[in-house]
Motif scaffolding. Sequence first.
Motif, PDB file in Angstrom:
ATOM      1  N   SER A   1       0.830  -1.201   0.000  1.00 16.57           N
ATOM      2  CA  SER A   1       0.000   0.000   0.000  1.00 16.57           C
ATOM      3  C   SER A   1       0.866   1.253   0.000  1.00 16.57           C
ATOM      4  O   SER A   1       2.034   1.220   0.372  1.00 16.57           O
ATOM      5  CB  SER A   1      -0.939   0.013   1.210  1.00 16.57           C
ATOM      6  N   GLU A   2       0.268   2.345  -0.399  1.00 15.80           N
ATOM      7  CA  GLU A   2       0.998   3.610  -0.478  1.00 15.80           C
ATOM      8  C   GLU A   2       1.546   4.024   0.880  1.00 15.80           C
ATOM      9  O   GLU A   2       2.658   4.539   0.994  1.00 15.80           O
ATOM     10  CB  GLU A   2       0.071   4.697  -1.029  1.00 15.80           C
ATOM     11  N   ALA A   3       0.753   3.785   1.928  1.00 13.17           N
ATOM     12  CA  ALA A   3       1.178   4.199   3.265  1.00 13.17           C
ATOM     13  C   ALA A   3       1.968   3.122   3.991  1.00 13.17           C
ATOM     14  O   ALA A   3       2.628   3.397   4.987  1.00 13.17           O
ATOM     15  CB  ALA A   3      -0.051   4.577   4.098  1.00 13.17           C
ATOM     16  N   GLY A   4       1.906   1.873   3.506  1.00 10.02           N
ATOM     17  CA  GLY A   4       2.596   0.783   4.177  1.00 10.02           C
ATOM     18  C   GLY A   4       1.979   0.440   5.513  1.00 10.02           C
ATOM     19  O   GLY A   4       2.682   0.214   6.504  1.00 10.02           O
ATOM     20  N   ASP A   5       0.651   0.371   5.567  1.00 15.27           N
ATOM     21  CA  ASP A   5      -0.048   0.096   6.823  1.00 15.27           C
ATOM     22  C   ASP A   5       0.418  -1.212   7.440  1.00 15.27           C
ATOM     23  O   ASP A   5       0.487  -2.234   6.775  1.00 15.27           O
ATOM     24  CB  ASP A   5      -1.563   0.000   6.582  1.00 15.27           C
TER      25      ASP A   5
END
Length: 411
Positions: free
Chosen positions: A25-29
């Motif tokens: 994911s873009e945020a690296g959750d």
Amino acid sequence: MEQEDRAAFETRAVTAGEEPFRVGSEAGDVTTPIHLSSTFALPGLDTDLSLEDVDPDRGEFLYSRLSNPTRHALEKRLASLEGGEHAMAFSSGTAAIFTTLLSSVEPGDHLVAGDDLYAGTRRMLESVFRDRLDVDVTFVDGGDTEAVETAVTDETVVIWMETPTNPRMTLCDVAAIAEIAESYDVLFGVDNTFASSYFQRPLELGADVVAHSTTKYLNGHSDSIGGAVVTSDDDLAEEIGFQQQVGVGDMLAPFDSYLVLRGLKTLPMRMRQHEGNAMAVAEFLESHDAVTDVYYPGLESHPQHDLAARQMEGYGGILSFELDGELEDAKRFLETLEEFTLAVSVGGVESLIELPAAMTHEPLPREEREAVGITDTLIRVSVGVESVDDLLADLESGFAALDTAPVAAND
């Protein structure tokens, strides 16, 4: 085999199904976000696009009733922990069982079910499948394997069991019934709610499909209602998936999916604590003069203790016991307790206690309750993770209240 499939249960309970969010994911959750969107933007207009082309495993989503990223992550984890290929999450355990059976039977079919089922499941089988959908239902002692086989007819298409049962904690021999189901070409389903995937995995013993009320141990915190089914049968999974998405349109909401995902991370440690406390409570009750019987598979006195040791990896956190007295004694005992909360449901971190004849199983006619051993003084306990010393002291206060005769008011 993927790395997560080789990992230990404890590891998969924490990570299975969430890898795309941690690494892609873009945020690296680190944990799966709650995806509340009801619909998802498409990259373009593809005239060949169909439902079958949308693949959640590739991060493709169309509409949340069909699939949702948060629910999909949960379903991947549930399948991994239960040892199956497919999982579908529903808005309740009842919805999960209903959709599974609806996907498996037609009018005129016959279904064999355990006679000591959760009262809600039994009422569903009687009032919906038998009375409205024209499915013949035979209830039988699931602990008697020969009786189960005798109940199977040429019209039987499903055998449905619960083990351990609610509330008498009776076991069925999953492997033996699986052999019967296979020999008669019958679908075999098991409600695995009471044991949880940590202590029992019926698919590994031969069952075709497993159901859970995720409300209970899988979530574990008494703050979410949900259900799930897991199977490795591709055709059955396709039919259940169709019913979930289109026929019934029932699915677990994103926020509840998030809660169950979070709860599953601590399932192994919670279950170990539940079991340790339950064993201590069961032994305490078994030695008490005010108790005539204790039903807990971990006790050597349980008639199916050897079966439990063979097909389970632990004995769980639920037990029931018979109080020596009358209904009024049971009420006085229950209403005295402080650490044990008088409430229905099981599987939360807090200890709950209830009187099945007056609460969970009250809708069943008295003769049906008594036929499966649910008396007015049978008490069910969901043992939590609190200090066991506090729990035992609380139970002792309940017993002490039975020794205190009511004092008449002075005229």
